[in-house]
Design a protein around this motif. Sequence first.
Motif, short mmCIF file in Angstrom:
data_model
loop_
_atom_site.label_atom_id
_atom_site.label_comp_id
_atom_site.label_asym_id
_atom_site.label_seq_id
_atom_site.Cartn_x
_atom_site.Cartn_y
_atom_site.Cartn_z
N ASP A 503 1.38 -3.53 -10.17
CA ASP A 503 1.11 -3.60 -8.73
C ASP A 503 2.06 -2.68 -7.99
O ASP A 503 3.15 -3.05 -7.59
CB ASP A 503 1.27 -5.05 -8.25
CG ASP A 503 0.99 -5.18 -6.76
OD1 ASP A 503 0.46 -4.19 -6.16
OD2 ASP A 503 1.31 -6.24 -6.19
N GLY A 504 1.67 -1.43 -7.83
CA GLY A 504 2.55 -0.41 -7.24
C GLY A 504 2.63 -0.51 -5.74
O GLY A 504 3.63 -0.11 -5.15
N ASN A 505 1.61 -1.02 -5.08
CA ASN A 505 1.66 -1.08 -3.61
C ASN A 505 2.03 -2.46 -3.11
O ASN A 505 2.05 -2.71 -1.91
CB ASN A 505 0.34 -0.61 -2.99
CG ASN A 505 -0.83 -1.43 -3.50
OD1 ASN A 505 -0.65 -2.46 -4.17
ND2 ASN A 505 -2.05 -0.98 -3.20
N LEU A 509 -2.27 -7.40 -6.18
CA LEU A 509 -3.43 -7.14 -7.01
C LEU A 509 -3.21 -5.87 -7.82
O LEU A 509 -2.44 -5.00 -7.43
CB LEU A 509 -4.69 -6.94 -6.12
CG LEU A 509 -5.03 -8.11 -5.20
CD1 LEU A 509 -6.16 -7.68 -4.24
CD2 LEU A 509 -5.48 -9.31 -6.05
N ILE A 510 -3.88 -5.82 -8.96
CA ILE A 510 -3.84 -4.61 -9.76
C ILE A 510 -5.19 -3.93 -9.61
O ILE A 510 -6.23 -4.47 -10.03
CB ILE A 510 -3.54 -4.94 -11.23
CG1 ILE A 510 -2.12 -5.55 -11.33
CG2 ILE A 510 -3.63 -3.68 -12.10
CD1 ILE A 510 -1.82 -6.15 -12.68
N THR A 511 -5.15 -2.78 -8.95
CA THR A 511 -6.38 -2.07 -8.63
C THR A 511 -6.18 -0.58 -8.91
O THR A 511 -5.06 -0.15 -9.16
CB THR A 511 -6.75 -2.24 -7.14
OG1 THR A 511 -5.75 -1.59 -6.37
CG2 THR A 511 -6.80 -3.72 -6.76
N ASP A 514 -3.33 1.29 -7.33
CA ASP A 514 -2.01 1.32 -7.97
C ASP A 514 -1.91 2.51 -8.93
O ASP A 514 -0.89 3.17 -9.01
CB ASP A 514 -1.76 0.01 -8.70
CG ASP A 514 -1.81 -1.18 -7.74
OD1 ASP A 514 -1.11 -1.10 -6.69
OD2 ASP A 514 -2.52 -2.15 -8.02
CA LIG Z 1 -1.74 -3.34 -6.03
#
Ligand SMILES: [Ca+2]
Length: 567
Positions: A503-505, A509-511, A514
């Motif tokens: 989750d980079g942002n 959520l992992i989308t 990211d």
């Molecule tokens: Ca994310």
Amino acid sequence: MRKNKFASLLMIISMIVMMINLPMNASASSPAWQSKGNMNENRQLLASAPLDDNRIIITGGNDGMNHLASNTIYNLTTNTWSSAANMNTARFSHAAVRLSDGKILVIGGNNFDVGVLNSTETYNPETNTWAQSAALSVHRASHAAVTLPSGKVIVTGGGNDDGDLKSTEIYDPTTNSWTSGPDMGATRKEHSAVLLDDGRVMVIGGMVNRTMSNSTEIYDPTLNSWSKGPSLPTLRYVMAAATAADGRVYVTGGFDPNYIPLISVVVYDSETNSWTRDGSSINNGRLGHTSSAFLNGKAILIAGGAGNSGPMNRTEVLEPSLRTHRPQASILGSEVPKGTKLTLSSKTQGAVIYYTTDGSVPTRSSAVYSEPIQIDQTMTVKAMAIKEGWVDSRVLSESYTVTAPPISIDTQPTDQTVTAWETAMFTVVATGDAPLSYQWKKNGNDLIDSGNISGATTATLTIRNVQAGDAGSYTVVVTNGAVNTTSNIATLTVNPVTHLFGDGNGDGLITPADALIVYRELAGKSQLTPMQQTALDVNLDGIVDDKDAQLIIKKYIGYIVSLPVNQ
Ligand SMILES: [Ca+2]
Ligand SMILES: [Ca+2]
């Protein structure tokens, strides 16, 4: 009553005089005691003190029949006697000391009319007058007194009608008052007392616990206490003692256990703390005499006392060969840190110190000591002190082993708190003789570079991808082969991971958004925060790259179940 007890010593002396009629010729030896001009009166149980470098005042005593209030002054330069004003009280078996202002204090003693005295009086040589001074708290005769380096006067032992004394009293000339001093270890009278060259006081021989004794005791003014000193080689009683300028103490005459008046001389050497029989002898065996060194300590006078013919007026002077004090080192031979400064000194004023540091015996060609010696390597320091007209000192020899200087830690490792999967670093800054080497320890156990540990033997320890099991106490030992030192403990605390991998942002959520962050970073269009660096390195290889982006997409589409994926 008082008179009778203290007349007994006189009777003994008279008996000796009748019993003994041995020739008392002095053997020729060097340095020699020289007979000097006679006093006008026979005096025994008298007392004396120096007025200056050339004159000594002789006070009181008795001539065998009459106690004396008279005094006489000996001049060494002219070998003549001059009169001095009478004391207020005739006294014998008293004590006399020179005060630091040049006045003479006479203390206690015996008087045929009054008995044992507690009175004191002070002689002013400038005005040739006597003045009453403060009385002792205890009546004392056959005691002994010494002026201390402080200017105070200590009076030791003696006796009175109540018995023999082990008590002492201390006189303060500035307040003209007496206070109690510490008791000696035993009662002591008919002894001698001298100032030693280290400022301590020695009481010598006499009647100790009512028995003739060769024991000594030493009073240390700085400790205000007594301790045992070295015993005289032989018993002697009613002798006299004086300290020469080189610190040696000359004990003359007295009588031995067979009541023989002695001509022998024994000398105390402060450098060896021991007594030796001196080569010299006095010319007239005597006891109950007095002995004083002139103020400069270059000559010693003995006067009066009783010999084979009873109370005498004879005097003798010794000009001892003076030996320069052996140099003293500020630090005794030992292990010392490199760079230690060593100071040499001699108690002999004006002495020149020659020294070597290579173990050779110093000579007048050796280095002259002028400033502290820096000890940078293992060495033996030998030093001698020389003063013109004095015998060269003994040689000082002290050996020093240099120890490596300690390693100092200038910056200690500090406690770290990190989140799991982050990197922890401990750093130490140390100073010491190079080369320095390091060994990091966890909970006391050596660490090695392995797994997520690197720099285990360098100044900085790095622990990547910290896990809960990495928490603990970290120290580092810094060594250079000679010495080592251990750092303070630094504690590593590991908090559980607080981010969602992938989750980079930070939206939970992992989308693909990211993954896009990864590609933007790879394209140089943005920079990752530390948090993103950790969250997006989903394969835990320490870098964020295309592999991570692909794993994020795979997670998004359900191809893999969870992140991170430890590759
Ligand atoms: Ca994310
Ligand atoms: Ca990665």
